[in-house]
Design a protein around this motif. Structure first.
Motif, mmCIF file in Angstrom:
data_model
loop_
_atom_site.group_PDB
_atom_site.id
_atom_site.type_symbol
_atom_site.label_atom_id
_atom_site.label_comp_id
_atom_site.label_asym_id
_atom_site.label_seq_id
_atom_site.Cartn_x
_atom_site.Cartn_y
_atom_site.Cartn_z
ATOM 1 N N ALA A 1 -5.958 19.284 7.309
ATOM 2 C CA ALA A 1 -5.616 19.975 6.060
ATOM 3 C C ALA A 1 -5.128 18.972 5.011
ATOM 4 C CB ALA A 1 -4.552 21.041 6.328
ATOM 5 N N LEU A 2 -4.309 18.011 5.431
ATOM 6 C CA LEU A 2 -3.837 16.980 4.487
ATOM 7 C C LEU A 2 -5.019 16.224 3.891
ATOM 8 C CD1 LEU A 2 -0.760 15.269 6.212
ATOM 9 C CD2 LEU A 2 -0.770 16.409 3.985
ATOM 10 N N ARG A 3 -5.937 15.817 4.769
ATOM 11 C CA ARG A 3 -7.108 15.062 4.295
ATOM 12 C C ARG A 3 -7.939 15.889 3.326
ATOM 13 N NH1 ARG A 3 -9.040 12.404 10.079
ATOM 14 N NH2 ARG A 3 -7.203 11.090 10.333
ATOM 15 N N ALA A 4 -7.941 17.213 3.552
ATOM 16 C CA ALA A 4 -8.757 18.091 2.712
ATOM 17 C C ALA A 4 -7.994 18.563 1.470
ATOM 18 C CB ALA A 4 -9.212 19.303 3.531
ATOM 19 N N GLY A 5 -6.723 18.149 1.343
ATOM 20 C CA GLY A 5 -5.949 18.550 0.159
ATOM 21 C C GLY A 5 -5.474 19.992 0.212
ATOM 22 N N ARG A 6 -5.189 20.491 1.412
ATOM 23 C CA ARG A 6 -4.690 21.861 1.585
ATOM 24 C C ARG A 6 -3.265 21.802 2.154
ATOM 25 N NH1 ARG A 6 -10.096 21.176 0.357
ATOM 26 N NH2 ARG A 6 -11.344 23.032 0.693
ATOM 27 N N HIS A 7 -2.458 22.839 1.874
ATOM 28 C CA HIS A 7 -1.141 22.983 2.500
ATOM 29 C C HIS A 7 -1.358 23.497 3.925
ATOM 30 C CE1 HIS A 7 0.757 22.531 -1.403
ATOM 31 N NE2 HIS A 7 -0.095 23.431 -1.879
ATOM 32 N N SER A 8 -0.416 23.162 4.825
ATOM 33 C CA SER A 8 -0.614 23.659 6.193
ATOM 34 C C SER A 8 0.702 23.827 6.944
ATOM 35 C CB SER A 8 -1.525 22.713 6.974
ATOM 36 O OG SER A 8 -0.964 21.433 6.990
ATOM 37 N N TYR A 9 0.640 24.765 7.894
ATOM 38 C CA TYR A 9 1.768 25.059 8.778
ATOM 39 C C TYR A 9 1.202 25.228 10.178
ATOM 40 C CZ TYR A 9 4.144 26.361 4.439
ATOM 41 O OH TYR A 9 4.686 26.363 3.180
ATOM 42 N N GLY A 10 1.940 24.732 11.186
ATOM 43 C CA GLY A 10 1.486 24.912 12.556
ATOM 44 C C GLY A 10 2.653 25.169 13.477
ATOM 45 N N ILE A 11 2.406 25.997 14.498
ATOM 46 C CA ILE A 11 3.438 26.274 15.513
ATOM 47 C C ILE A 11 3.005 25.597 16.807
ATOM 48 C CG2 ILE A 11 4.627 28.083 16.826
ATOM 49 C CD1 ILE A 11 3.914 30.057 14.611
ATOM 50 N N GLU A 12 3.965 25.034 17.526
ATOM 51 C CA GLU A 12 3.658 24.467 18.851
ATOM 52 C C GLU A 12 4.846 24.708 19.779
ATOM 53 O OE1 GLU A 12 1.084 23.189 20.674
ATOM 54 O OE2 GLU A 12 2.591 22.940 22.230
ATOM 55 N N LEU A 13 4.539 25.191 20.987
ATOM 56 C CA LEU A 13 5.583 25.553 21.958
ATOM 57 C C LEU A 13 6.214 24.332 22.615
ATOM 58 C CD1 LEU A 13 6.786 28.075 23.492
ATOM 59 C CD2 LEU A 13 5.114 27.588 25.269
ATOM 60 N N ASN A 14 5.409 23.326 22.889
ATOM 61 C CA ASN A 14 5.902 22.152 23.620
ATOM 62 C C ASN A 14 6.544 21.177 22.623
ATOM 63 O OD1 ASN A 14 6.009 19.553 24.793
ATOM 64 N ND2 ASN A 14 4.436 20.096 26.292
ATOM 65 N N VAL B 1 1.518 13.264 11.491
ATOM 66 C CA VAL B 1 1.449 13.755 10.111
ATOM 67 C C VAL B 1 2.074 12.728 9.155
ATOM 68 C CG1 VAL B 1 2.390 15.523 8.547
ATOM 69 C CG2 VAL B 1 1.302 16.200 10.695
ATOM 70 N N LEU B 2 3.188 12.155 9.589
ATOM 71 C CA LEU B 2 3.871 11.129 8.767
ATOM 72 C C LEU B 2 2.940 9.947 8.524
ATOM 73 C CD1 LEU B 2 6.831 11.652 8.035
ATOM 74 C CD2 LEU B 2 7.456 9.806 9.591
ATOM 75 N N ARG B 3 2.278 9.527 9.605
ATOM 76 C CA ARG B 3 1.356 8.384 9.485
ATOM 77 C C ARG B 3 0.187 8.734 8.546
ATOM 78 N NH1 ARG B 3 -0.005 7.131 14.963
ATOM 79 N NH2 ARG B 3 -1.865 8.369 14.620
#
Ligand SMILES: C[S@@+](CC[C@H](N)C(=O)[O-])C[C@H]1O[C@@H](n2cnc3c(N)ncnc32)[C@H](O)[C@@H]1O
Length: 277
Positions: free
Chosen positions: A77-90, A101-103
């Motif tokens: 999403a960053l590369r495509a110029g979109r905002h994004s949110y993600g959930i992860e359990l682990n 994402v930082l990198r």
């Protein structure tokens, strides 16, 4: 004769790019993974996610992934110029995703400064609470891939045998009871997964799309048609559009059933498209 003007309400693609994506199958061989995301047993390539995001959204829109793993959707999403949110359990995967994402932000520089890219450590089953706490705006697109039932626990799978030999690599996602990959009963797994996806409906904009990347599962000589079962179940909540078949042709073949029976080397996944009609 005047040319018809192409009004594109869905994405920023040209007609030629649009047409190219419309083919119902594609070959995508994942590029080699960076060391930090190798630990995760089953990620999809950022390059693949980016193609879907660029088809199903416009720049500046909001992409969501309820099971984001090590962050492929967010990077795409960053590369495509979109905002994004993600959930992860682990939490370990969520931490890796944040680093990745930082990198990616460093690589992209100022062009990505205005974009939200948030990884949330939580259970996707609690989406209502998460959306409210993190003020997630209405979603323009969801792309995701679930655990393929409890297949990572299968002793015989060749890829799993190879991973067991390297202690730095996880064989299963976690031992958490909320991890859908740890549910032993297929029907219960299907029901809980369906509940998570139907729970996203109020937060996905009307007429927006949901893509689920999934495989049918082979276990103990029996086929569990996970992709087809999911399509049928979710078709009650969303409008089932159609599938794009993702093929890989760079995986070593194993002689399952040689001389005896038909057992395929399954090198394709279904990318199922649903719309919030
Ligand atoms: C197929 S992987 C997703 C990989 C991801 N697309 C990527 O490219 O990194 C499925 C993920 O679902 C996560 N998961 C399992 N149960 C979950 C739940 N209840 N809530 C959120 N995440 C969950 C697992 O930890 C795993 O990382």
């Amino acid at each position: 004769m005047s040319k018809r003007i192409f009004r594109n309400c869905l994405n920023d693609l040209t007609t030629k790019e649009w047409l190219k994506f419309q083919k119902s199958w594609f070959v995508h061989n994942p590029p080699p993974r960076q060391d930090d995301v190798l630990r995760h047993p089953a990620k999809y390539p950022e390059t693949l996610a980016q193609e879907f995001i660029e088809f199903f959204t416009k720049r500046g829109q909001v992409v969501f992934d309820p099971m984001v793993g090590t962050g492929s959707t967010i990077v795409a999403a960053l590369r495509a110029g979109r905002h994004s949110y993600g959930i992860e359990l682990n939490s370990a995967y969520a931490d890796i995703a944040r680093e990745v994402v930082l990198r990616e932000r460093e690589n992209l520089g100022e062009s990505a400064d205005h974009l939200t890219a948030e990884v949330i450590h939580s259970d996707a089953a609690a989406v209502a609470q998460i959306v409210s706490e993190h003020r997630i705006p209405p979603m323009d697109y969801i792309i995701t891939s679930p655990p393929y039932w409890n297949m990572l626990h299968a002793k015989g799978a060749e890829t799993q045998k190879q991973r067991r030999q390297d202690e730095s690599l996880d064989v299963v996602y976690s031992d958490d009871l909320h991890d859908l990959g740890n549910i032993a009963d297929y029907d219960e797994f299907l029901e809980r997964l369906t509940q998570i996806y139907t729970g996203l409906k109020p937060y996905l904009k009307p007429m927006a799309y949901l893509t689920i990347i999934v495989k049918n599962v082979k276990k103990g000589g029996k086929i569990y048609p996970l992709a087809w079962d999911l399509a049928k179940q979710l078709g009650q909540t969303y409008a089932m559009k159609d599938e794009k078949v993702w093929c890989q042709d760079n995986i070593r073949l194993f002689p399952y059933g040689l001389g005896n029976a038909w057992v395929s080397n399954t090198f394709h996944h279904y990318c199922l498209q649903f719309r919030n009609d």
